[in-house]
Design an enzyme around this catalytic site. Structure first.
Site, short mmCIF file in Angstrom:
data_model
loop_
_atom_site.label_atom_id
_atom_site.label_comp_id
_atom_site.label_asym_id
_atom_site.label_seq_id
_atom_site.Cartn_x
_atom_site.Cartn_y
_atom_site.Cartn_z
N ASP A 94 0.80 -1.23 0.00
CA ASP A 94 0.00 0.00 0.00
C ASP A 94 0.83 1.28 0.00
O ASP A 94 0.30 2.35 0.26
CB ASP A 94 -0.94 0.00 1.21
CG ASP A 94 -0.18 0.07 2.53
OD1 ASP A 94 0.96 -0.39 2.57
OD2 ASP A 94 -0.75 0.58 3.50
N GLU A 95 2.10 1.19 -0.32
CA GLU A 95 2.93 2.39 -0.25
C GLU A 95 4.10 2.28 -1.23
O GLU A 95 4.66 1.21 -1.43
CB GLU A 95 3.46 2.56 1.18
CG GLU A 95 4.18 3.87 1.42
CD GLU A 95 4.53 4.04 2.89
OE1 GLU A 95 4.88 5.17 3.28
OE2 GLU A 95 4.45 3.05 3.65
#
Length: 346
Positions: A94-95
């Site tokens: 997610d990053e």
């Protein structure tokens, strides 16, 4: 992404929307993998025990993680990133860091690119994201947390040093709780306090990291965005429903963990020399034991035998709630990142 795992669960199950959600764990056992913003208001955080999460937020709803679903959405998000630049360095599902100095859209504004990417993520996945925009990875990372959720923060070149000077030292990326406490003892509470210390002073009291702290508070961080990050370790671990008190039962669990780890290693054609056994006791204290072999391994039986040897290296000080095995000192410097998933029993 904003509370990624929890947000996916809320999107897929409308009954969870607007409610405090914890992915992973339970009110009796396990560890929270992610918490929704509604749960965070009560102090619930990732890596917290499910028991404590329930105590802080009695209304919390525990849901099982669905990693295949998270990976599916992560791939869609990565595809959006690559529409703008090939310089994408994933940190997790997610990053990621993106270098948009030269971008495929020919857009000279990183701020506008971030807005466009966030809008596309929302339109194509239904989820919100936040962004930090600045001159290097370190400052951009700090900025990305500044206006969460669903926001962004730009720190222009001429604003970097003033921004860092005013920042609480515990908000500096890479300065954890222990280091922050040590800095407090030296009268360092803000970036300004840190900037007033000489390089020699910081290296004397914080070792090799002192030079790093001296640079980053001045906005100097020369790490490039690396599309192929070096994998430094691969790991697998299990949290148990019931604390284990006998090494005999732990042996059986270690064999399963070794099999999972071996599967990941062979999938990515990685092997390593250093086996580390991770033990989390019932009081949540952590202990690690390591052994470096003279050759590279990825085979389940060799991993298991080494982990078993480490298990009996010394007596357990208490009952055990989690066991993990990781492999370090790997045979590659250019392999792509391996996503490590926690295994939860329900």
């Amino acid at each position: 992404m904003d509370a990624f795992y929890a947000s996916v669960e809320q999107m897929d199950n409308p009954l969870l929307k607007g409610k405090p959600v914890a992915v992973g764990g339970s009110e009796v056992r396990g560890v929270v993998s992610a918490a929704s913003y509604e749960a965070r208001k009560f102090g619930v955080r990732s890596a917290m025990s499910g028991y404590l999460a329930k105590k802080l937020c009695p209304e919390i709803i525990f849901v099982r993680p669905h990693f295949d679903r998270y990976k599916e959405i992560s791939k869609k998000i990565r595809k959006i990133f690559h529409d703008y630049t090939d310089l994408v360095e994933p940190l997790s599902l997610d990053e990621a860091y993106l270098d948009v100095t030269q971008n495929k859209k020919g857009n000279p504004s990183a701020t506008l690119i971030a807005q466009e990417i966030r809008q596309r993520i929302f339109e194509e996945t239904g989820l919100t994201a936040s962004a930090g925009i600045s001159v290097n990875k370190f400052v951009a990372k700090i900025a990305s947390d500044y206006n969460k959720p669903n926001g962004q923060k730009t720190i222009n070149p001429d604003e970097v040093e003033l921004f860092l000077e005013a920042l609480d030292i515990k908000k500096f990326y890479g300065i954890g709780k222990v280091t922050a406490e040590k800095m407090y003892q030296h009268g360092i509470f803000t970036g300004k306090d840190l900037k007033e210390r000489t390089r020699e002073y910081l290296e004397e009291h914080f070792g090799k990291s002192g030079g790093h702290y001296y640079s980053i508070v001045r906005g100097i961080h020369n790490s490039a965005v690396k599309p192929n990050r070096t994998t430094k370790s691969v790991a697998a671990e299990h949290t148990f429903n019931t604390n284990l008190t006998s090494e005999v039962f732990m042996e059986e669990r270690l064999e399963r963990i070794a099999a999972e780890l071996s599967k990941r290693l062979q999938k990515h054609k990685i092997s390593g020399k250093t086996v580390t056994l991770k033990i989390k006791y019932s009081d949540f204290t952590l202990q690690t034991r390591s052994k470096t072999l003279p050759y590279f391994i990825s085979d389940k039986s060799l991993i298991h035998e080494t982990a078993k040897e480490l298990l009996y290296q010394e007596r357990m000080k208490d009952s055990v709630r989690l066991l993990g095995i990781s492999l370090h000192n790997l045979n590659t410097e250019t392999k792509k990142s391996v996503v490590v998933q926690l295994k939860f029993e329900f």
